[in-house]
Design a protein around this motif. Structure first.
Motif, PDB file in Angstrom:
ATOM      1  N   ASP A  97      39.809  59.568  68.687  1.00  0.00           N
ATOM      2  CA  ASP A  97      39.480  59.974  67.324  1.00  0.00           C
ATOM      3  C   ASP A  97      40.400  59.311  66.301  1.00  0.00           C
ATOM      4  N   LEU A  98      40.904  58.133  66.648  1.00  0.00           N
ATOM      5  CA  LEU A  98      41.716  57.343  65.725  1.00  0.00           C
ATOM      6  C   LEU A  98      40.894  56.154  65.240  1.00  0.00           C
ATOM      7  N   TYR A  99      40.752  56.056  63.933  1.00  0.00           N
ATOM      8  CA  TYR A  99      40.018  54.940  63.326  1.00  0.00           C
ATOM      9  C   TYR A  99      41.027  53.868  62.930  1.00  0.00           C
ATOM     10  N   LEU A 100      40.854  52.667  63.471  1.00  0.00           N
ATOM     11  CA  LEU A 100      41.756  51.548  63.189  1.00  0.00           C
ATOM     12  C   LEU A 100      41.206  50.738  62.014  1.00  0.00           C
ATOM     13  N   HIS A 101      41.897  50.815  60.886  1.00  0.00           N
ATOM     14  CA  HIS A 101      41.484  50.042  59.714  1.00  0.00           C
ATOM     15  C   HIS A 101      42.030  48.618  59.745  1.00  0.00           C
ATOM     16  N   ASP A 102      43.101  48.417  60.488  1.00  0.00           N
ATOM     17  CA  ASP A 102      43.854  47.166  60.414  1.00  0.00           C
ATOM     18  C   ASP A 102      43.314  46.142  61.402  1.00  0.00           C
ATOM     19  N   TRP A 103      42.605  45.150  60.895  1.00  0.00           N
ATOM     20  CA  TRP A 103      42.045  44.104  61.749  1.00  0.00           C
ATOM     21  C   TRP A 103      43.124  43.273  62.406  1.00  0.00           C
ATOM     22  N   TYR A 104      44.326  43.264  61.825  1.00  0.00           N
ATOM     23  CA  TYR A 104      45.409  42.435  62.351  1.00  0.00           C
ATOM     24  C   TYR A 104      46.326  43.246  63.264  1.00  0.00           C
ATOM     25  N   LEU A 105      45.737  44.150  64.021  1.00  0.00           N
ATOM     26  CA  LEU A 105      46.508  45.006  64.919  1.00  0.00           C
ATOM     27  C   LEU A 105      47.354  44.195  65.892  1.00  0.00           C
TER      28      LEU A 105
END
Length: 249
Positions: free
Chosen positions: A83-91
């Motif tokens: 249930d974690l949404y990753l906004h950062d494309w540069y993870l």
């Protein structure tokens, strides 16, 4: 069995347990929805443990340890809630940067956690009930609930060294885990596994800290009877004198 769902050249593996099936994951979970927005060249590899419920239910510590043994000796692993949404494309780049400074990286955490604190933000009060820790120094930024209407909770400056990190996202180099022997304790199935992991990392001399990575967590966590039971187990392991004092009240 965990299954790696893509074969891109990313050096980052996301380890995720979910109640959803592998087919439903990308639409039914915040993490799955967010990963669909990553381009193939930026998307981390996904080691998914689906259908984790009912008779197939395994604790997160057990699953994470299985993943450590399954994954290669090199690269980066992040243990992430579904249930974690990753906004950062540069993870991938964020974690490469973060792990130059820290051995274990999270999103939010406590800088000044006490020895008898079984969560980065909660402890047990004299009645053995959850009590938010007030006045501590904390670190990190995190949005909650709606990834499309961010209202950031600001805990403190980040990056920052921490004693305890929130288990919604924990990242390490695989070589660090393999060489140090750092693992999750299976007695902590869905609660306190993160603070136990951090205490174990600290005992091995590893550095922990937060890093600025844009994310939304779909919940604020549960501090229910199951958490209370696990918190008492944690105190029994790490600070039994404190548990004795609490039990005497």
């Amino acid at each position: 069995m965990g299954k790696i769902l893509n074969t891109q050249q990313s050096s980052v593996f996301l380890v995720v347990a979910t109640r959803q099936s592998a087919r439903q994951f990308s639409r039914a979970t915040l993490l799955g929805q967010s990963l669909r927005n990553f381009s193939p060249t930026l998307r981390p590899k996904l080691l998914l443990y689906p259908n984790n419920e009912g008779s197939h239910l395994q604790g997160l510590s057990t699953i994470y340890n299985l993943a450590i043994e399954k994954l290669p000796d090199q690269g980066i692993v992040a243990f992430v809630h579904d249930d974690l949404y990753l906004h950062d494309w540069y993870l991938n780049q964020r974690l490469e940067e973060a792990l130059r400074y820290f051995d274990v990286v999270g999103l939010v955490g406590s800088v000044t956690a006490d020895d008898d604190q079984p969560s980065w933000c909660f402890r047990l009060d004299p009645s053995l009930r959850p009590q938010r820790v007030e006045g501590q120094r904390a670190s990190g930024y995190l949005n909650h609930h709606n990834p499309y209407q961010p209202e950031l909770d600001v805990y403190g400056p980040t990056p920052y060294s921490c004693r305890l990190l929130d288990g919604v996202f924990l990242a390490c180099r695989l070589s660090t885990l393999k060489n140090s022997g750092l693992r999750f304790d299976p007695q902590f199935d869905f609660h306190c596994y993160d603070s136990d992991f951090c205490r174990s990392a600290e005992s091995l001399g590893l550095r922990m800290g937060t890093w600025p990575i844009s994310c939304t967590h779909g919940s604020l966590g549960k501090f229910d009877n199951a958490w209370i039971s696990q918190a008492q187990l944690w105190l029994q392991k790490w600070h039994p004198l404190s548990l004795d004092k609490l039990s005497a009240h």
